[in-house]
Every structure is written in structure tokens, then in C-alpha cells.
Design an enzyme around this catalytic site. Structure first.
Site, PDB file in Angstrom:
ATOM      1  N   ASP A  51      -5.679  -8.755   4.605  1.00 24.19           N
ATOM      2  CA  ASP A  51      -6.807  -8.369   5.059  1.00 24.19           C
ATOM      3  C   ASP A  51      -8.037  -8.472   3.920  1.00 24.19           C
ATOM      4  O   ASP A  51      -9.129  -8.148   4.520  1.00 24.19           O
ATOM      5  CB  ASP A  51      -6.788  -7.030   5.772  1.00 24.19           C
ATOM      6  CG  ASP A  51      -6.143  -6.011   4.681  1.00 24.19           C
ATOM      7  OD1 ASP A  51      -6.008  -6.254   3.255  1.00 24.19           O
ATOM      8  OD2 ASP A  51      -6.053  -4.779   5.174  1.00 24.19           O
ATOM      9  N   SER A  52      -7.839  -8.819   2.769  1.00 29.38           N
ATOM     10  CA  SER A  52      -8.985  -9.203   1.934  1.00 29.38           C
ATOM     11  C   SER A  52      -9.831 -10.166   2.294  1.00 29.38           C
ATOM     12  O   SER A  52     -10.645 -10.419   1.859  1.00 29.38           O
ATOM     13  CB  SER A  52      -8.239  -9.752   0.350  1.00 29.38           C
ATOM     14  OG  SER A  52      -7.260 -10.466   0.654  1.00 29.38           O
ATOM     15  N   ASP A  90      -1.278  -9.353   6.982  1.00 34.38           N
ATOM     16  CA  ASP A  90      -1.588  -8.157   6.768  1.00 34.38           C
ATOM     17  C   ASP A  90      -1.917  -7.455   8.238  1.00 34.38           C
ATOM     18  O   ASP A  90      -2.622  -8.098   8.997  1.00 34.38           O
ATOM     19  CB  ASP A  90      -2.902  -7.775   5.962  1.00 34.38           C
ATOM     20  CG  ASP A  90      -2.574  -7.396   4.640  1.00 34.38           C
ATOM     21  OD1 ASP A  90      -1.580  -6.661   4.292  1.00 34.38           O
ATOM     22  OD2 ASP A  90      -3.443  -7.624   3.690  1.00 34.38           O
ATOM     23  N   LYS A 120       2.606  -7.281   6.833  1.00 36.46           N
ATOM     24  CA  LYS A 120       2.450  -6.090   5.899  1.00 36.46           C
ATOM     25  C   LYS A 120       1.853  -5.097   6.300  1.00 36.46           C
ATOM     26  O   LYS A 120       0.937  -5.136   7.114  1.00 36.46           O
ATOM     27  CB  LYS A 120       1.941  -6.786   4.453  1.00 36.46           C
ATOM     28  CG  LYS A 120       1.879  -5.749   3.568  1.00 36.46           C
ATOM     29  CD  LYS A 120       1.476  -6.444   2.189  1.00 36.46           C
ATOM     30  CE  LYS A 120       0.006  -6.948   1.966  1.00 36.46           C
ATOM     31  NZ  LYS A 120      -1.061  -5.848   2.052  1.00 36.46           N
ATOM     32  N   GLU A 122       0.355  -0.968   4.896  1.00 34.48           N
ATOM     33  CA  GLU A 122       0.072  -0.344   3.715  1.00 34.48           C
ATOM     34  C   GLU A 122       0.505   1.320   3.949  1.00 34.48           C
ATOM     35  O   GLU A 122       0.624   1.661   4.984  1.00 34.48           O
ATOM     36  CB  GLU A 122      -1.578  -0.261   3.472  1.00 34.48           C
ATOM     37  CG  GLU A 122      -2.127  -1.449   2.831  1.00 34.48           C
ATOM     38  CD  GLU A 122      -3.527  -1.501   2.700  1.00 34.48           C
ATOM     39  OE1 GLU A 122      -3.960  -0.371   2.691  1.00 34.48           O
ATOM     40  OE2 GLU A 122      -4.103  -2.478   2.325  1.00 34.48           O
ATOM     41  N   GLU A 189       0.457  -2.007  -5.957  1.00 31.48           N
ATOM     42  CA  GLU A 189      -0.927  -2.452  -6.158  1.00 31.48           C
ATOM     43  C   GLU A 189      -1.701  -1.465  -7.296  1.00 31.48           C
ATOM     44  O   GLU A 189      -1.615  -0.364  -7.013  1.00 31.48           O
ATOM     45  CB  GLU A 189      -1.968  -2.674  -5.186  1.00 31.48           C
ATOM     46  CG  GLU A 189      -3.351  -2.866  -5.545  1.00 31.48           C
ATOM     47  CD  GLU A 189      -4.099  -3.550  -4.320  1.00 31.48           C
ATOM     48  OE1 GLU A 189      -3.642  -3.635  -3.118  1.00 31.48           O
ATOM     49  OE2 GLU A 189      -5.320  -3.717  -4.634  1.00 31.48           O
TER      50      GLU A 189
HETATM   51  O1  KIV Z   1      -5.294  -8.228   1.356  1.00 27.91           O
HETATM   52  C1  KIV Z   1      -4.712  -8.725   0.300  1.00 27.91           C
HETATM   53  O2  KIV Z   1      -5.131  -9.622  -0.289  1.00 27.91           O
HETATM   54  C2  KIV Z   1      -3.691  -7.917  -0.322  1.00 27.91           C
HETATM   55  C3  KIV Z   1      -3.180  -8.119  -1.661  1.00 27.91           C
HETATM   56  C4  KIV Z   1      -4.081  -7.840  -2.488  1.00 27.91           C
HETATM   57  C5  KIV Z   1      -2.034  -7.723  -1.902  1.00 27.91           C
HETATM   58  O3  KIV Z   1      -3.173  -6.990   0.253  1.00 27.91           O
END
Ligand code: KIV
Length: 271
Positions: A51-52, A90, A120, A122, A189
Site C-alpha cells: 500500500d506504499s 497489502d 498482508k 498490519e 518494520e
Molecule cells: O507497503 C509497503 O510497501 C510495505 C513494505 C514497506 C513492507 O508494507
């Protein structure tokens, strides 16, 4: 030295084998077809549609605005470039925090609408029930603890987590709970390397570190950061393996100059 491992397709089982053999797991993010293909060709084990993308692709300040539809759109593009790596997606902010059923439905949507191999989420203990339900349906889930950017407004900063004993204990406990809930791996992280080492030794599943030191079972970075494209972002844990912003800048300047001076296109570049 490159460690060649001849796995035709990376799965959760492969990652488990890599941990068992003490071979480091490599991971990077991708949000588009071309980058995904380049990472896969180079032999990366895991590609995260992070989600980056909210930050580095959409230009938002946080990861919060990106939606399920956008994650799915980018994942479809990424998967077209992948032959070997495992693709993990994510789950965006508010796609799993509301309740277990919503989390379950959205995880299922990602696996149904894209060829990705897992999702994924969080959070620690508070997402364990959702992880249990999602993994029970055969959907691989990766955990993510330590600094969790979707909770930025709760944390108030992007500082390292787990530096005091209470928070360190909470992170260890969360890691164990996530493993018990069925997670196949956990991203750690921005936590102290000694804490990451403790977690890594305690778990049977692999840990993938970002700003968590050398003792994790694998490492992940945000691709535009490690390629030197994200010029205004310089945290200590990012190593620049290229300076693509500089390369692009000089290429574009040359292109402009060539056009202005009638140096492009030439006869050879014309029909
Ligand atoms: O969203 C992302 O890129 C991440 C990584 C930093 C692990 O969660």
C-alpha cells in the site's frame, strides 16, 4: 555472491524451506507490469504490491487513501510480469479493520480477482481472529508488526517501534499470536535489530525485515526507494542500489536538448 536457488515458483512452502536452510529471502515492492517483470527476471523471491503505492505511485502523504479497487488494479498489472516470485498484496486501510467478515470478504476478493498468492495485514493480536478466518479458507496471510504505517495517526510519527521493554514485549507477543493464527510470514518494520533477532529465533515462520537489522530471515525495501527514485526520502535503513532519479533527469535533459537542437530524430531514426 549470489545464492542461486532453483525453485520454479515461490510459494509459502518455499519460504519456509528457505528459512529452514538459513537462506535469506529477498523481497521488493512493485506496482506495475514492467517493474514486476524486471524484479522477477532478476530472481527476487517475493513481490509485494504494497500500500506504499499510495505514497510512491499516487503521491499521497500516508498509505491511508489507497482503495481495494486500486490495489486490485495494480496487482493485476504486477502479476502479468511475474513467472517465479510469490506475489503478496497489502490489504488497504479499512478493508479489514472493521470486522472479521469484512476482512475475510476483502481477502477473498483479492485472491479471486487477481492471480496473487497471498495478502498482508498490519497489526498484532487485534487482527489475529481475521487472520485465522482468512487462512482457514486457504488464503495465505503475511503479518506486519512494529511500525505499521496504517496506524500513523495513532503513533504520531514514523519513529522506530519496540524501543522500550513494554512495547518490545508486545511485539514479541504479537508475533507469536500471528504465527498461531496461521500467518505464513511476518514483516518486521523499523524495530531494534536485537528485538528482530529474538522474534526471528522464536518463530518457525520467516520474518522479513525493513529497518529491522540483519537477523531477519529476509529483507524487503520499497523499490523506488532502493533504486534512488524517491529523492526526498532518506531513512537510515534504505540503501540506494542505483541513482535512477539522476539517470532519468540527465536522460530527459538530453532528450529536450536534442529536440531543441534538431539532433533527434535523425535520418536513421525516421521512415
Ligand atoms: O507497503 C509497503 O510497501 C510495505 C513494505 C514497506 C513492507 O508494507
Amino acid at each position: 555472491m549470489s545464492v542461486e536457488v532453483d525453485f520454479r515458483r515461490i510459494t509459502t512452502k518455499t519460504l519456509q524451506v528457505l528459512k529452514h536452510k538459513g537462506i535469506k529471502i529477498t523481497a521488493l515492492t512493485a506496482y506495475d507490469f514492467i517493474t514486476a517483470k524486471l524484479l522477477d527476471n532478476a530472481g527476487i523471491d517475493l513481490v509485494l504490491v504494497g500500500d506504499s503505492l499510495s505514497n510512491v505511485f499516487q503521491g499521497n502523504e500516508t498509505t491511508l487513501p489507497v482503495t481495494m479497487d486500486e490495489m486490485i488494479y495494480h496487482t493485476k498489472a504486477v502479476c502479468k510480469g511475474i513467472e517465479r516470485a510469490m506475489v503478496v498484496v497489502d490489504m488497504p486501510f479499512m478493508s479489514y479493520q472493521t470486522n472479521v467478515d469484512e476482512a475475510f470478504r476483502n481477502a477473498g476478493r483479492i485472491l479471486k480477482e487477481t492471480p496473487a498468492g497471498g495478502v498482508k495485514l498490519e497489526g498484532g493480536e487485534r487482527v489475529a481472529e481475521s487472520i485465522r478466518k482468512i487462512t482457514d479458507a486457504g488464503i495465505p496471510v503475511m503479518g506486519h508488526i512494529g511500525l505499521t504505517p496504517q496506524s500513523i495517526h495513532q503513533f504520531g510519527s514514523y519513529k522506530a517501534r519496540g524501543k522500550d521493554i513494554e512495547e518490545a514485549d508486545q511485539i514479541i507477543n504479537d508475533a507469536v499470536v500471528l504465527e498461531q493464527a496461521g500467518a505464513f510470514a511476518i514483516v518486521l518494520e523499523k524495530i531494534p535489530m536485537e528485538l528482530a533477532e529474538k522474534v526471528t529465533k522464536k518463530l518457525k515462520i520467516p520474518t522479513i525485515g525493513i529497518g529491522a537489522g540483519m537477523h531477519c530471515d529476509g529483507q524487503i525495501l520499497v523499490t523506488p526507494d532502493m533504486l534512488g527514485l524517491n529523492v526526498n526520502f532518506h531513512p537510515r535503513f534504505v540503501r540506494h542500489y542505483a541513482e535512477l532519479a539522476k539517470t532519468i533527469d540527465s536522460a530527459v535533459r538530453q532528450y529536450i536538448e536534442d529536440i531543441k537542437n534538431n539532433q533527434f530524430p535523425t535520418d536513421k531514426e525516421s521512415y
